[in-house]
Every structure is written in structure tokens, then in C-alpha cells.
Design a protein around this motif. Structure first.
Motif, PDB file in Angstrom:
ATOM      1  N   ASP A  17       1.991 -13.018   1.245  1.00  0.00           N
ATOM      2  CA  ASP A  17       2.281 -13.739   0.004  1.00  0.00           C
ATOM      3  C   ASP A  17       2.887 -12.746  -0.985  1.00  0.00           C
ATOM      4  O   ASP A  17       2.204 -11.827  -1.449  1.00  0.00           O
ATOM      5  N   ALA A  22      -2.650 -14.945  -2.310  1.00  0.00           N
ATOM      6  CA  ALA A  22      -3.271 -15.515  -1.123  1.00  0.00           C
ATOM      7  C   ALA A  22      -2.812 -14.726   0.100  1.00  0.00           C
ATOM      8  O   ALA A  22      -2.369 -13.587  -0.001  1.00  0.00           O
ATOM      9  N   THR A  50       3.938 -18.343  -8.419  1.00  0.00           N
ATOM     10  CA  THR A  50       3.036 -19.423  -8.830  1.00  0.00           C
ATOM     11  C   THR A  50       3.724 -20.781  -8.869  1.00  0.00           C
ATOM     12  O   THR A  50       3.046 -21.811  -8.973  1.00  0.00           O
ATOM     13  N   SER A 119      -0.186 -26.300   2.161  1.00  0.00           N
ATOM     14  CA  SER A 119      -0.038 -25.455   0.979  1.00  0.00           C
ATOM     15  C   SER A 119      -1.035 -25.893  -0.080  1.00  0.00           C
ATOM     16  O   SER A 119      -1.721 -26.906   0.054  1.00  0.00           O
ATOM     17  N   MET A 120      -1.109 -25.116  -1.178  1.00  0.00           N
ATOM     18  CA  MET A 120      -2.046 -25.498  -2.237  1.00  0.00           C
ATOM     19  C   MET A 120      -1.649 -26.816  -2.890  1.00  0.00           C
ATOM     20  O   MET A 120      -2.442 -27.418  -3.610  1.00  0.00           O
ATOM     21  N   HIS A 121      -0.421 -27.297  -2.618  1.00  0.00           N
ATOM     22  CA  HIS A 121       0.003 -28.598  -3.126  1.00  0.00           C
ATOM     23  C   HIS A 121      -0.234 -29.715  -2.106  1.00  0.00           C
ATOM     24  O   HIS A 121       0.127 -30.870  -2.341  1.00  0.00           O
ATOM     25  N   HIS A 216      -6.828 -21.832 -12.091  1.00  0.00           N
ATOM     26  CA  HIS A 216      -6.381 -20.618 -11.409  1.00  0.00           C
ATOM     27  C   HIS A 216      -7.255 -20.362 -10.173  1.00  0.00           C
ATOM     28  O   HIS A 216      -8.246 -19.625 -10.225  1.00  0.00           O
ATOM     29  N   HIS A 218      -5.628 -20.025  -6.872  1.00  0.00           N
ATOM     30  CA  HIS A 218      -4.788 -19.641  -5.734  1.00  0.00           C
ATOM     31  C   HIS A 218      -5.472 -18.523  -4.951  1.00  0.00           C
ATOM     32  O   HIS A 218      -5.885 -17.508  -5.516  1.00  0.00           O
ATOM     33  N   VAL A 263      -0.316 -21.747 -11.208  1.00  0.00           N
ATOM     34  CA  VAL A 263      -1.666 -21.467 -10.717  1.00  0.00           C
ATOM     35  C   VAL A 263      -1.831 -19.979 -10.429  1.00  0.00           C
ATOM     36  O   VAL A 263      -1.194 -19.423  -9.532  1.00  0.00           O
ATOM     37  N   PRO A 265      -4.216 -16.369  -9.604  1.00  0.00           N
ATOM     38  CA  PRO A 265      -5.097 -16.008  -8.484  1.00  0.00           C
ATOM     39  C   PRO A 265      -6.564 -15.914  -8.880  1.00  0.00           C
ATOM     40  O   PRO A 265      -6.907 -15.612 -10.027  1.00  0.00           O
TER      41      PRO A 265
END
Length: 276
Positions: A17, A22, A50, A119-121, A216, A218, A263, A265
Motif C-alpha cells: 500500500d 494497510a 486515502t 476494498s474498504m469501499h 479513520h 484504514h 480515511v 490509518p
């Protein structure tokens, strides 16, 4: 001068990353702050910040496998984990290399499969062939499987919206072959607590934690899985290591910080000694 004793070692098989929040970067700093030497098999290099993942290149499967075999043969591995594996071809190579290195649920070295399939989305990170390979080849090799709720949906088709459904999902996932399933509850925002569920096929262990009012987050999933892996490398039982992972990530989220436009970490800085 006598040599210092070697610390336990843990291997992360994961993507890079560029934002450092991440992926293998989160794994390595977690290993370090847990007192474990980090070994790496890089699977992909991402272009991200981000705002999202903008591009990536995958590492050739033979190079991924070669990294695993090289460090296992020379330096030794006390526990291993996966992150983003990028493709079915890489998953096939990882499975074969882990078998050769005695990494897996019925082998010498415990294996944490963090199925980074979304993914985080919530967007899938690889195609159907990759998802099938993950499900069929890595889940049966896992000592512990650590999905978030988006990954539960991709692996089982179940949409989890309650704590009771988390228990049901753990049962379904356990039938796919892992020795333990740890369903993470970070995405269950309707629950005022953050209670993860560990299941070994017969017994549920709930891991309660505070739900913090921060966006936050991530790297939270990677951080928990890598702290759990560090615990296994240090000789903890799976239940002890899961509690250790929960303790570590709870502090990391509590101390998360903003960096960039969206977002930020979770933090490992809370583990560092103050400067004098």
C-alpha cells in the motif's frame, strides 16, 4: 560479545500500500510492535492513497512463491498470514509454496488467511476465478480465517446485519474448511459495540470491544489479523492470539489519525515508548 537471541518470525503474503495504511506495511509495523520479526512475500504493488486505489501491478506468481520458499528455508517461519493475493494464479502458487514450507492448518506453521477480497469501499479486488481459488484452495488450509462482513458476503452470499447473523456466517464459513473462523464486526455500524465472533466448529467465543467514533479505520482488518498472527508466532493458542489481536487493534483504532483527504490509518504508535 554474545549474539542476541532471535525473535519469533511471522510471514506476510500481501500487497504493498503506497499510502502505508494497510497491506504489508500495516502487517510489518504490527509485527514489529508485537516483538516479532517480519518476513515478506509481496503479491502486488498498488497505487493508492486515502482517495482510493488508482492502479496496481501484480507480482509474477513464481516470484511470490519464491519469496515464501526462500525465507522459510533459510530464516524459518513461526506463523504466516495472507493479505491481498491478486489473482487465481497467485493463489495456486501460494498454496503450493505454503505446503512445501509446512505452512497450514494441519502442518507445522499456523496460517492466518485474511481474505482480502474487497476494498474498504466494498468493491471486489479480483475476479470470480480468484474468489473460487481463495475459497477452494486457501480456506481449507487456514488455521484461522478472518473475514470482515464484505468478505463474508463475497465468500458466502450472506448479507450480515446482526450479531446473530455473524454467528450463522461463522458456521457457514467453517464448513468451507478453516480450523477457526473469526468474523470481524467493524462494518456492523448498527451495533453500538464492536463484538467479533470466533468459532471452532463447536464453540463460539465473543471478543467484545468499544466502537470508536472515528472514520479513520484504514488498515484495521490487516492490523488485527497481523497481531493475531504475531500472537501465534509467539506460541499463543488461537483463542489467546485472537484476544491479543482484538486488544491490539482496539488501541490502534482508538489512536487512529487523519492523514490525507479521506480515511486515515489506524495507529501503531501507541506501542512505542515515549522519548526521553
Amino acid at each position: 560479545m554474545s549474539e542476541n537471541p532471535s525473535p519469533p518470525s511471522a510471514l506476510t503474503i500481501a500487497g504493498s500500500d503506497s499510502g502505508g495504511a494497510a497491506g504489508l506495511q500495516a502487517d510489518l509495523r504490527t509485527f514489529l510492535t508485537c516483538g516479532v520479526h517480519g518476513l515478506v512475500a509481496v503479491t502486488a504493488v498498488t497505487v493508492q492513497n486515502t482517495l482510493g486505489v488508482h492502479d496496481r501491478t501484480d507480482i509474477p506468481a513464481r516470484i511470490v512463491a519464491g519469496q515464501i520458499e526462500a525465507v522459510a528455508a533459510d530464516m524459518g517461519v513461526n506463523a504466516a498470514k495472507t493479505g491481498m493475493l491478486a489473482s487465481a494464479e497467485i493463489i495456486h502458487a501460494v498454496a503450493a509454496a505454503c505446503d512445501k514450507a509446512e505452512i497450514g492448518r494441519d502442518r507445522k506453521v499456523p496460517f492466518v488467511v485474511d481474505p482480502v477480497a474487497a476494498s474498504m469501499h466494498g468493491h471486489p479486488l479480483f475476479d470470480e476465478a480468484g474468489l473460487v481459488a481463495l475459497r477452494d484452495e486457501l480456506l481449507p488450509r487456514a488455521t484461522v480465517l478472518t473475514p470482515n462482513l464484505d468478505e463474508v458476503r463475497l465468500l458466502t452470499g450472506m448479507t450480515v446485519t446482526t450479531r446473530e447473523q455473524m454467528h450463522q456466517a461463522a458456521v457457514v464459513l467453517h464448513r468451507l474448511g478453516p480450523k477457526y473462523v473469526l468474523v470481524k464486526s467493524g462494518h456492523l455500524v448498527s451495533d453500538p459495540e464492536c463484538v467479533d465472533v470466533l468459532f471452532d466448529g463447536s464453540t463460539f467465543v465473543e471478543l467484545p470491544g468499544e466502537r470508536f467514533a472515528t472514520q479513520h479505520t484504514h488498515g484495521a482488518g490487516d492490523t488485527m489479523a497481523s497481531a493475531l498472527t504475531a500472537g501465534l508466532a509467539k506460541g499463543m493458542s488461537v483463542v489467546e492470539a485472537a484476544r491479543y489481536g482484538k486488544w491490539f487493534v482496539s488501541h490502534a483504532v482508538r489512536n487512529a489519525y487523519q492523514m490525507g483527504a479521506k480515511v486515515g490509518p489506524v495507529s501503531a504508535f501507541w506501542r512505542l515508548a515515549p522519548e526521553h
